[in-house]
Design a protein around this motif. Structure first.
Motif, PDB file in Angstrom:
ATOM      1  N   LEU A 328      21.207  26.996 -55.960  1.00 29.43           N
ATOM      2  CA  LEU A 328      20.195  27.656 -56.783  1.00 29.43           C
ATOM      3  C   LEU A 328      18.813  27.065 -56.550  1.00 29.43           C
ATOM      4  O   LEU A 328      17.806  27.786 -56.567  1.00 29.43           O
ATOM      5  CB  LEU A 328      20.573  27.567 -58.257  1.00 29.43           C
ATOM      6  N   GLN A 329      18.733  25.769 -56.332  1.00 28.05           N
ATOM      7  CA  GLN A 329      17.428  25.177 -56.059  1.00 28.05           C
ATOM      8  C   GLN A 329      16.877  25.668 -54.728  1.00 28.05           C
ATOM      9  O   GLN A 329      15.664  25.847 -54.587  1.00 28.05           O
ATOM     10  CB  GLN A 329      17.513  23.653 -56.088  1.00 28.05           C
ATOM     11  N   SER A 330      17.741  25.890 -53.763  1.00 28.20           N
ATOM     12  CA  SER A 330      17.297  26.459 -52.492  1.00 28.20           C
ATOM     13  C   SER A 330      16.759  27.864 -52.687  1.00 28.20           C
ATOM     14  O   SER A 330      15.684  28.219 -52.177  1.00 28.20           O
ATOM     15  CB  SER A 330      18.456  26.465 -51.490  1.00 28.20           C
ATOM     16  N   ALA A 331      17.503  28.681 -53.439  1.00 27.41           N
ATOM     17  CA  ALA A 331      17.032  30.035 -53.730  1.00 27.41           C
ATOM     18  C   ALA A 331      15.730  29.997 -54.526  1.00 27.41           C
ATOM     19  O   ALA A 331      14.805  30.779 -54.274  1.00 27.41           O
ATOM     20  CB  ALA A 331      18.104  30.803 -54.508  1.00 27.41           C
ATOM     21  N   ALA A 332      15.658  29.076 -55.495  1.00 29.17           N
ATOM     22  CA  ALA A 332      14.448  28.950 -56.307  1.00 29.17           C
ATOM     23  C   ALA A 332      13.260  28.511 -55.464  1.00 29.17           C
ATOM     24  O   ALA A 332      12.130  28.962 -55.681  1.00 29.17           O
ATOM     25  CB  ALA A 332      14.683  27.959 -57.445  1.00 29.17           C
ATOM     26  N   ARG A 333      13.502  27.626 -54.496  1.00 34.98           N
ATOM     27  CA  ARG A 333      12.415  27.207 -53.611  1.00 34.98           C
ATOM     28  C   ARG A 333      11.871  28.401 -52.829  1.00 34.98           C
ATOM     29  O   ARG A 333      10.655  28.587 -52.705  1.00 34.98           O
ATOM     30  CB  ARG A 333      12.902  26.139 -52.632  1.00 34.98           C
ATOM     31  N   ASN A 334      12.779  29.237 -52.312  1.00 31.73           N
ATOM     32  CA  ASN A 334      12.335  30.429 -51.587  1.00 31.73           C
ATOM     33  C   ASN A 334      11.502  31.332 -52.483  1.00 31.73           C
ATOM     34  O   ASN A 334      10.459  31.855 -52.071  1.00 31.73           O
ATOM     35  CB  ASN A 334      13.548  31.204 -51.063  1.00 31.73           C
ATOM     36  N   SER A 335      11.975  31.525 -53.716  1.00 31.37           N
ATOM     37  CA  SER A 335      11.254  32.373 -54.665  1.00 31.37           C
ATOM     38  C   SER A 335       9.896  31.776 -55.015  1.00 31.37           C
ATOM     39  O   SER A 335       8.874  32.473 -55.059  1.00 31.37           O
ATOM     40  CB  SER A 335      12.093  32.563 -55.931  1.00 31.37           C
ATOM     41  N   THR A 336       9.883  30.468 -55.269  1.00 31.65           N
ATOM     42  CA  THR A 336       8.630  29.782 -55.601  1.00 31.65           C
ATOM     43  C   THR A 336       7.607  29.942 -54.494  1.00 31.65           C
ATOM     44  O   THR A 336       6.437  30.272 -54.744  1.00 31.65           O
ATOM     45  CB  THR A 336       8.899  28.273 -55.813  1.00 31.65           C
ATOM     46  N   GLU A 337       8.049  29.712 -53.261  1.00 28.51           N
ATOM     47  CA  GLU A 337       7.116  29.781 -52.135  1.00 28.51           C
ATOM     48  C   GLU A 337       6.610  31.200 -51.924  1.00 28.51           C
ATOM     49  O   GLU A 337       5.472  31.399 -51.487  1.00 28.51           O
ATOM     50  CB  GLU A 337       7.797  29.245 -50.877  1.00 28.51           C
ATOM     51  N   TRP A 338       7.443  32.189 -52.230  1.00 27.45           N
ATOM     52  CA  TRP A 338       6.974  33.580 -52.111  1.00 27.45           C
ATOM     53  C   TRP A 338       5.803  33.806 -53.052  1.00 27.45           C
ATOM     54  O   TRP A 338       4.768  34.365 -52.643  1.00 27.45           O
ATOM     55  CB  TRP A 338       8.119  34.546 -52.439  1.00 27.45           C
ATOM     56  N   PHE A 339       5.926  33.381 -54.294  1.00 31.59           N
ATOM     57  CA  PHE A 339       4.833  33.581 -55.241  1.00 31.59           C
ATOM     58  C   PHE A 339       3.629  32.692 -54.915  1.00 31.59           C
ATOM     59  O   PHE A 339       2.492  33.085 -55.153  1.00 31.59           O
ATOM     60  CB  PHE A 339       5.316  33.337 -56.670  1.00 31.59           C
ATOM     61  N   GLU A 340       3.877  31.523 -54.361  1.00 32.64           N
ATOM     62  CA  GLU A 340       2.759  30.650 -53.993  1.00 32.64           C
ATOM     63  C   GLU A 340       1.966  31.197 -52.813  1.00 32.64           C
ATOM     64  O   GLU A 340       0.800  30.840 -52.635  1.00 32.64           O
ATOM     65  CB  GLU A 340       3.282  29.250 -53.660  1.00 32.64           C
ATOM     66  N   THR A 341       2.586  32.047 -52.023  1.00 34.89           N
ATOM     67  CA  THR A 341       1.921  32.611 -50.848  1.00 34.89           C
ATOM     68  C   THR A 341       1.841  34.127 -50.939  1.00 34.89           C
ATOM     69  O   THR A 341       1.886  34.823 -49.922  1.00 34.89           O
ATOM     70  CB  THR A 341       2.663  32.199 -49.564  1.00 34.89           C
ATOM     71  N   VAL A 342       1.728  34.648 -52.132  1.00 35.43           N
ATOM     72  CA  VAL A 342       1.774  36.098 -52.334  1.00 35.43           C
ATOM     73  C   VAL A 342       0.658  36.816 -51.579  1.00 35.43           C
ATOM     74  O   VAL A 342       0.783  37.999 -51.237  1.00 35.43           O
ATOM     75  CB  VAL A 342       1.735  36.425 -53.845  1.00 35.43           C
ATOM     76  N   ASP A 343      -0.438  36.109 -51.268  1.00 34.61           N
ATOM     77  CA  ASP A 343      -1.511  36.729 -50.488  1.00 34.61           C
ATOM     78  C   ASP A 343      -1.017  37.252 -49.145  1.00 34.61           C
ATOM     79  O   ASP A 343      -1.617  38.164 -48.577  1.00 34.61           O
ATOM     80  CB  ASP A 343      -2.643  35.728 -50.249  1.00 34.61           C
ATOM     81  N   ARG A 344       0.042  36.656 -48.611  1.00 35.60           N
ATOM     82  CA  ARG A 344       0.589  37.139 -47.344  1.00 35.60           C
ATOM     83  C   ARG A 344       1.096  38.568 -47.441  1.00 35.60           C
ATOM     84  O   ARG A 344       1.116  39.301 -46.455  1.00 35.60           O
ATOM     85  CB  ARG A 344       1.777  36.270 -46.912  1.00 35.60           C
TER      86      ARG A 344
END
Length: 766
Positions: A328-344
């Motif tokens: 779950l932390q791996s999945a959460a990391r992916n989700s977190t990074e998506w929102f942190e780089t949403v400008d992409r």
């Protein structure tokens, strides 16, 4: 503590959902236990608004305690839909199966249930020293800011990663009928809301943005009330006049937060055991905090009440739960990074943007979305096919079977046979093995077949068995294969390379695998005189004359590749070979114009590429393979990789083949499914160039999810194609796609495979 089973009294520190539920679970298993829960706050003092449950979480609760589960379920607000609002459009997908409940309502249910079972609840009771408690076991369930955990951080091996985005928990009386993501563009950047109803007429409303946007909008100078008013103005289109509210009464001033990802290498110290957020956290964007705490509680209660060996039971508890937490932390990391780089992603079509959002954590895949909402997924597939220029069809193809245009080259599908060294040539000359090997993969339906790493001179090889393109005989042997591949309707690319400091070694099998050649070796060259590893030959630092010769070798090989009829040529700048060694500071220690800054390190590889591009037909594409990271702290940075990719694109590169690592033996890769795809994603969406993803991609779901989300334009599979040359045909049969057909000689077998797979799928559905 002794390993004998002597647990009669248990103190629980923290009356959050995890602490209360472990107390309930313990009393259910052994009513004779003395269980006391200590909470520093009042019973009605909680932070946050609603809690999200998945169907799976509720099923776990029902199996453990049907009565508590029924009380919780009776208070649920259910929803199936997710709405994504961006650029004036609303995209809805369904079938997601979630429910919300007010956090205070949940706590009240757990309070009542715990008391009914004989748990003693002591509110406004601070536990200063958990180890001093008069109890056999102390469960530290005191949350994200756990005083217990923080009292002994070294013992618990605490690692905290504070994420970059700012967010705030707010509430509103607006009743959202779907889980809502609303994205708003401002002069200072994007800001968005995660909103969901948790009880009739009440919703959680989380606002998130980058720190730069947060400061630009002035939130750093606003208190909680002012923040609510400012956010109301930004999200007025979705609030319908309803106010936003904060319940962070214990926080003075701003209630904005940065999410801390907490991980502990050890969850136990003596009689103290960590549970829930005290031991681990996962980002709110996947709604897993309460789920993890409840599941911890169920397993810990079992460990404390079953069997005779307490130490062994607690070790098993931690080992089993750690695996699930890491997932779950791996999945959460992916989700977190998506929102942190949403400008992409904000410039993607709103439909593709929504697909990218839904699959951001990799827990939801392409076919999983089909099960949830077939209409939505069919719409995504139709949009993708239309955008790719696929012929009109009643049923659109999956993204992997959509065509791709690169200059004058049209690929029938987006599955690629990755370059794979076979070490089976003699003095660079390939043979019948290579014809069968590459020809078999072309027969298997892949849209593009890559040669193995093909070296531009005899001293550019890794081993004596490496393929080459440095003699006319090589060109003629390659032309035989090219003609065969074209005869099967596939396209073929040649990857040209120079091994640099990784050369002059034995083949990677046998008693001296990968060891320096004892006889018939050759001198190595590299940007700097640094051996690949201890025991390897130290290369000679390249002179300008060496650079000229290497550049001209590449150009000569390109000319023969044209004559052989290749459809595309790739320049290998990855994996620690010669040009890769220029790009990474790990192996480039030069002090002249070819070392130092990323622009200098890029100078020679770019020179080679430009010379190759000039010798290659304008209507045929070229690609460059890059190692996007060295997997070491002092290696190439993600920002530099984007700069490098953009520079090659500006020089006429049509595709970046995105790999990672193998640039230094000290590299420490982080493996997993599709583990290199995030690098492809970043390069594609920041550098604005088409990419090919590679690296532990082995299922049709992987390929379709990567392509549909805009994380790559092609997917290369290596080992899956070694195991199954017909991987693409098998995928077409599995997905029911008849637009891809084998040669006429094999169609009876393909038809039988398709029928058998269809029957199997029907049986599984029943």
């Amino acid at each position: 503590m002794s390993s004998s089973r002597a647990v009669r009294s248990i103190a629980v520190v923290g009356a959050g959902p995890g602490g209360l539920y472990v107390a309930i679970s313990l009393k259910l298993r052994d009513p004779s236990l003395t269980v006391v829960v200590y909470e520093r706050n009042r019973p009605d003092d909680t932070f946050g608004w609603g809690v999200v449950f998945s169907d799976q979480t509720l099923a776990n609760l029902k199996a453990n305690d049907p009565e508590t589960a029924a009380l919780i379920e009776a208070a649920f607000v259910h929803w199936d839909d997710i709405d994504v609002h961006i650029h004036g459009r609303t995209i809805r997908s369904g079938g997601h199966g979630f429910a919300g409940i007010g956090r205070q309502r949940l706590l009240t249910i757990l309070h009542d249930r715990a008391r009914a079972l004989g748990v003693e609840l002591r509110f406004e009771s601070e536990v200063a020293d958990a180890w001093a408690q008069d109890a056999d076991i102390v469960v530290a369930a005191d949350g994200l800011n756990s005083l217990t955990r923080n009292a002994r951080p070294e013992t618990f091996g605490v690692d905290v990663d504070v994420r970059t985005n700012k967010y705030i928990w707010l509430g509103t009386h607006q009743a959202f009928d779907a889980f809502t993501f609303a994205f708003v563009e401002t002069p200072h950047g994007w800001i968005w809301a995660h909103a969901y109803q948790f009880e009739p007429g009440a919703s959680t409303f989380i606002v998130e943005c980058t720190e730069a946007t947060w400061r630009g909008l002035g939130f750093d100078e606003l208190d909680q009330d002012q923040t609510c008013r400012a956010a109301e103005a930004l999200f007025a289109d979705w609030l319908d006049g309803h106010a936003l509210m904060s319940n962070a009464r214990h926080i003075r001033g701003s209630a904005w937060l940065n999410f801390p990802r907490v991980a502990c290498s050890n969850w136990r110290d003596g009689k103290v055991v960590l549970l829930g957020d005290a031991a681990h956290t996962a980002h709110f964007s996947i709604g897993s905090g309460t789920k993890l705490a409840f599941e911890d509680a169920i397993h810990l209660a079992g460990a404390l009440t079953d069997g005779d060996d307490l130490d062994a039971a607690l070790a098993i508890y931690e080992a089993e739960r750690r695996i699930e937490v890491l997932k779950l932390q791996s999945a959460a990391r992916n989700s977190t990074e998506w929102f942190e780089t949403v400008d992409r992603y904000v410039d993607l079509d709103p439909l593709q943007f929504t697909y990218s959002l839904l699959t951001r954590s990799q827990r939801v895949s392409h076919e999983n979305l089909r099960l949830r909402d077939e209409t939505f997924l069919t719409g995504v597939e139709r949009w993708f096919a239309d955008s790719a220029g696929a012929p009109p069809s009643a049923s659109p193809p999956a993204p992997m079977f959509a065509p791709l245009q690169l200059r004058g080259l049209t690929l029938a599908n987006r599955v690629v046979v990755s370059p794979m060294c076979m070490y089976s040539a003699e003095d660079g000359l390939i043979n019948d093995f290579h014809l069968v090997h590459l020809g078999g993969r072309a027969l298997g339906g892949a849209g593009l077949v890559f040669t193995e790493m093909t070296d531009v001179s005899a001293d550019a090889r890794i081993t004596p068995g490496c393929a080459g393109m440095y003699r006319p005989e090589h060109r003629d042997a390659w032309k035989r294969i090219v003609d065969f591949v074209h005869g099967q309707g596939a396209r073929i690319a040649i990857q040209l390379a120079h091994a640099g400091r990784k050369g002059s070694v034995e083949r990677p099998w046998g008693p001296r695998a990968d060891q320096p050649l004892i006889t018939d070796g050759w001198e190595l060259i590299a940007p700097s005189p640094i051996a690949w590893s201890e025991g390897d030959q130290v290369p000679r630092e390249m002179t300008r004359a060496d650079m000229d010769r290497v550049r001209d070798d590449f150009v000569r090989s390109v000319g023969w590749a044209v004559e052989a009829g290749f459809d595309m040529v790739e320049l290998h700048c990855a994996h620690g070979y010669l040009l890769s060694s220029f790009l990474t500071p790990v192996s480039n220690h030069r002090t002249d114009d070819y070392g130092g800054s990323v622009q200098n390190r890029l100078r020679f590889p770019l020179e080679v590429f430009a010379a190759m591009r000039a010798a290659w037909p304008d209507d045929r594409p070229m690609s460059v393979r890059l190692s996007a990271t060295d997997w070491v702290d002092d290696g190439i940075t993600p920002e530099e990789t984007v700069i490098i990719a953009r520079a090659f694109a500006d020089a006429g590169c049509d595709l970046i083949d995105v790999s990672a690592g193998s640039t230094t033996p000290e590299g420490e890769p982080v493996y997993g499914r599709m583990f290199q795809t995030p690098f492809s994603d970043r390069i594609r969406n920041e550098a604005g160039v088409a990419t090919m993803a590679v690296g532990n991609i082995y299922e049709t779901d992987h390929v379709n999810s990567i392509l549909a989300a805009g994380r790559a334009d092609l997917c290369a599979l290596a080992r899956p194609h070694l195991a199954d040359p017909n991987w693409s045909l098998r995928a077409a049969a599995e997905l029911g796609w008849r637009g891809l057909q084998p040669p006429v000689q094999y169609r009876a077998g393909f038809a039988q495979l398709a029928r058998n797979l269809e029957k199997q799928q029907q049986a599984e559905a029943v």
